[in-house]
Design a protein around this motif. Structure first.
Motif, PDB file in Angstrom:
ATOM      1  N   UNK A 121     -38.617 -46.248  22.097  1.00 15.36           N
ATOM      2  CA  UNK A 121     -39.198 -45.707  20.825  1.00 15.36           C
ATOM      3  C   UNK A 121     -40.724 -45.150  21.059  1.00 15.36           C
ATOM      4  N   UNK A 122     -41.206 -45.936  22.005  1.00 16.68           N
ATOM      5  CA  UNK A 122     -42.573 -45.366  22.449  1.00 16.68           C
ATOM      6  C   UNK A 122     -42.483 -44.054  23.038  1.00 16.68           C
ATOM      7  N   UNK A 123     -41.937 -43.741  24.025  1.00 13.08           N
ATOM      8  CA  UNK A 123     -41.696 -42.517  24.534  1.00 13.08           C
ATOM      9  C   UNK A 123     -41.038 -41.402  23.533  1.00 13.08           C
ATOM     10  N   UNK A 124     -40.100 -41.834  22.610  1.00 15.89           N
ATOM     11  CA  UNK A 124     -39.528 -41.015  21.731  1.00 15.89           C
ATOM     12  C   UNK A 124     -40.642 -40.536  20.798  1.00 15.89           C
ATOM     13  N   UNK A 125     -41.658 -41.222  20.229  1.00 22.73           N
ATOM     14  CA  UNK A 125     -42.656 -40.944  19.404  1.00 22.73           C
ATOM     15  C   UNK A 125     -43.713 -40.189  20.126  1.00 22.73           C
ATOM     16  N   UNK A 126     -44.036 -40.290  21.427  1.00 19.31           N
ATOM     17  CA  UNK A 126     -44.855 -39.714  22.104  1.00 19.31           C
ATOM     18  C   UNK A 126     -44.264 -38.077  22.210  1.00 19.31           C
ATOM     19  N   UNK A 127     -43.039 -38.062  22.580  1.00 21.57           N
ATOM     20  CA  UNK A 127     -42.311 -36.539  22.549  1.00 21.57           C
ATOM     21  C   UNK A 127     -42.384 -35.913  21.279  1.00 21.57           C
ATOM     22  N   UNK A 128     -42.325 -36.654  20.206  1.00 28.16           N
ATOM     23  CA  UNK A 128     -42.049 -36.171  18.615  1.00 28.16           C
ATOM     24  C   UNK A 128     -43.659 -35.718  18.413  1.00 28.16           C
ATOM     25  N   UNK A 129     -44.501 -36.351  18.630  1.00 25.17           N
ATOM     26  CA  UNK A 129     -45.891 -36.023  18.237  1.00 25.17           C
ATOM     27  C   UNK A 129     -46.103 -34.865  18.915  1.00 25.17           C
ATOM     28  N   UNK A 130     -45.831 -34.540  20.479  1.00 29.12           N
ATOM     29  CA  UNK A 130     -45.974 -33.279  21.010  1.00 29.12           C
ATOM     30  C   UNK A 130     -45.369 -32.557  20.549  1.00 29.12           C
ATOM     31  N   UNK A 131     -44.200 -32.418  19.997  1.00 29.61           N
ATOM     32  CA  UNK A 131     -43.324 -31.356  19.565  1.00 29.61           C
ATOM     33  C   UNK A 131     -43.903 -30.979  18.068  1.00 29.61           C
ATOM     34  N   UNK A 132     -44.220 -31.821  17.490  1.00 30.35           N
ATOM     35  CA  UNK A 132     -44.706 -31.440  16.068  1.00 30.35           C
ATOM     36  C   UNK A 132     -46.239 -30.933  15.983  1.00 30.35           C
ATOM     37  N   UNK A 133     -46.972 -31.187  17.204  1.00 32.23           N
ATOM     38  CA  UNK A 133     -48.259 -30.665  17.289  1.00 32.23           C
ATOM     39  C   UNK A 133     -47.823 -29.207  17.699  1.00 32.23           C
ATOM     40  N   UNK A 134     -46.977 -29.000  18.641  1.00 34.19           N
ATOM     41  CA  UNK A 134     -46.703 -27.482  19.147  1.00 34.19           C
ATOM     42  C   UNK A 134     -46.017 -26.735  17.960  1.00 34.19           C
ATOM     43  N   UNK A 135     -45.220 -27.234  17.140  1.00 36.78           N
ATOM     44  CA  UNK A 135     -44.687 -26.479  15.904  1.00 36.78           C
ATOM     45  C   UNK A 135     -45.720 -25.982  15.149  1.00 36.78           C
ATOM     46  N   UNK A 136     -46.514 -26.962  14.754  1.00 42.44           N
ATOM     47  CA  UNK A 136     -47.865 -26.804  13.938  1.00 42.44           C
ATOM     48  C   UNK A 136     -48.768 -25.321  14.407  1.00 42.44           C
ATOM     49  N   UNK A 137     -48.832 -25.691  15.891  1.00 42.81           N
ATOM     50  CA  UNK A 137     -49.662 -24.443  16.294  1.00 42.81           C
ATOM     51  C   UNK A 137     -48.800 -23.215  16.425  1.00 42.81           C
TER      52      UNK A 137
END
Length: 122
Positions: free
Chosen positions: A98-114
């Motif tokens: 769960x910890x790693x999945x959340x970390x990856x999701x946050x990174x993907x979300x940040x990238x998509x927003x950018x």
């Protein structure tokens, strides 16, 4: 007319434009297992495996089982997220803690927003 579970799985997989290899990858089951279920209609399958297959096909388990007994028509069942690359990302995320999945999701979300931000230098 009653359908067997294998036929329902095959029809749903094809409607989503997935190969048996894709479904095997998404579900964590072997290609041989998926092929046998679809081909022979072998009903000797655990509820855990049915649930895994249903999730991989973006369905709930009761609907998949009901369709096999002709109680539900899933031909018009909403195909949500049928983009194969999104499915592959989701499948990989499921393998993470769960910890790693959340970390990856946050990174993907940040990238998509950018990517979606209007360019500041126009």
């Amino acid at each position: 007319m009653d359908m067997c579970l294998g036929a329902v799985i095959r029809d749903r997989r094809k409607a989503m434009k997935l190969t048996q290899e894709d479904l095997a990858e998404f579900s964590g089951l072997s290609v041989n297992f998926i092929s046998r279920i679809e081909r022979t209609g072998d009903q000797n399958i655990s509820i855990k495996k049915i649930d895994t297959i249903a999730q991989s096909l973006n369905m709930d388990t009761p609907s998949l089982i009901a369709a096999a007994y002709g109680k539900v028509d899933i031909s018009n069942y909403k195909l949500k997220g049928d983009d194969i690359f999104i499915q592959k990302i989701v499948n990989e995320l499921r393998k993470l803690s769960t910890f790693r999945a959340e970390k990856v999701c946050k990174a993907i979300l940040s990238l998509v927003r950018e990517i979606n931000e209007p360019t500041r230098f126009n």
